[in-house]
Write an enzyme that holds these catalytic residues in place. Structure first.
Site, PDB file in Angstrom:
ATOM      1  N   HIS A  52       0.848  -1.194   0.000  1.00 29.36           N
ATOM      2  CA  HIS A  52       0.000   0.000   0.000  1.00 29.36           C
ATOM      3  C   HIS A  52       0.883   1.244   0.000  1.00 29.36           C
ATOM      4  CE1 HIS A  52      -3.776  -2.058   1.918  1.00 29.36           C
ATOM      5  NE2 HIS A  52      -3.243  -2.778   0.932  1.00 29.36           N
ATOM      6  N   GLU A  54       0.896   3.845   1.904  1.00 30.07           N
ATOM      7  CA  GLU A  54       1.390   4.226   3.234  1.00 30.07           C
ATOM      8  C   GLU A  54       2.542   3.326   3.681  1.00 30.07           C
ATOM      9  OE1 GLU A  54      -3.133   4.968   3.231  1.00 30.07           O
ATOM     10  OE2 GLU A  54      -1.773   3.438   2.472  1.00 30.07           O
ATOM     11  N   CYS A  82      -6.017   1.943   5.888  1.00 29.53           N
ATOM     12  CA  CYS A  82      -6.654   0.693   6.304  1.00 29.53           C
ATOM     13  C   CYS A  82      -6.078   0.297   7.668  1.00 29.53           C
ATOM     14  CB  CYS A  82      -6.395  -0.393   5.257  1.00 29.53           C
ATOM     15  SG  CYS A  82      -4.688  -0.994   5.237  1.00 29.53           S
ATOM     16  N   CYS A  85      -2.285  -0.260   7.582  1.00 29.77           N
ATOM     17  CA  CYS A  85      -1.499   0.971   7.424  1.00 29.77           C
ATOM     18  C   CYS A  85      -1.575   1.848   8.667  1.00 29.77           C
ATOM     19  CB  CYS A  85      -1.950   1.734   6.186  1.00 29.77           C
ATOM     20  SG  CYS A  85      -1.576   0.847   4.656  1.00 29.77           S
TER      21      CYS A  85
END
Length: 156
Positions: A52, A54, A82, A85
Site C-alpha cells: 500500500h 502508506e 486501512c 497501514c
C-alpha cells in the site's frame, strides 16, 4: 506546515500510479516541512498485497532516516489508512495522519476495505496519533473516478 501542498503531492503520486496501472492511492511523509518520502500503491506491480502507498512511504522513510522511529512526521494519505497501514503508522510513531477520502469512499468503488475507521482504531488502541480526515476530500475521491475510468477503458 503547508498541508495542501503535501496532500497534493500524494494526489499527484497516486495519479502517477494510476497511469502505471496501479490502484488510486498515494502517500507522502513529511518531517519538519521536509519531504521524506512520497509513493503510490504498487500492490499489482509487485504482487504484494501489503504494498500500500502508506506502507511503501513508511519503508522508504525508515530507510532514508536510518531507523524505525518516525516521530515528528506527518503522513498525508489520499485515503483513510486501512487497519494495516494505521497500525504501521502507530508502530512507526508517526505523529499525525492527514487523509482525504474515507474508507467508505473506497468501498463504493469496489475496494475490499475493512470498515474500521482510524478514529475507532485510535480509541481502541489508545494511540497518540493525531488524525485529520476529509482533507481535500473531493479531490481525493476524484482519484477513484479517474482510476475507475482507466480500468473500464482497458476492459474494451
Amino acid at each position: 506546515m503547508n498541508n495542501e501542498k503535501f496532500m497534493r503531492l500524494a494526489i499527484n503520486k497516486a495519479k502517477q500510479g494510476i497511469k502505471k496501472g496501479q490502484t488510486p492511492f498515494g502517500a507522502c511523509i513529511v518531517k519538519n516541512v521536509n519531504i521524506i518520502s512520497c509513493t503510490h500503491n504498487v500492490v499489482w506491480k509487485n504482487n504484494d498485497i501489503t504494498a500500500h502507498a502508506e506502507i511503501n512511504a513508511i519503508r522508504t522513510a525508515c530507510r532514508k532516516l536510518k531507523g524505525i522511529d518516525l516521530s515528528e512526521c506527518t503522513i498525508y494519505s489520499t485515503c483513510e489508512p486501512c487497519p494495516m497501514c494505521f497500525t504501521a503508522c502507530h508502530w512507526a510513531k508517526i505523529d499525525k495522519i492527514i487523509f482525504g477520502a474515507r474508507i467508505k469512499d473506497a468501498q463504493k468503488f469496489g475496494f475490499n476495505e475493512c470498515a474500521i475507521s482510524n478514529k475507532k482504531m485510535k480509541q481502541s488502541g489508545k494511540s497518540p496519533i493525531e488524525i485529520i480526515g476529509d482533507f481535500l476530500r473531493e479531490e481525493n475521491i476524484s482519484l477513484f473516478k479517474l482510476w475507475f475510468g482507466q480500468k473500464n477503458k482497458k476492459a474494451y
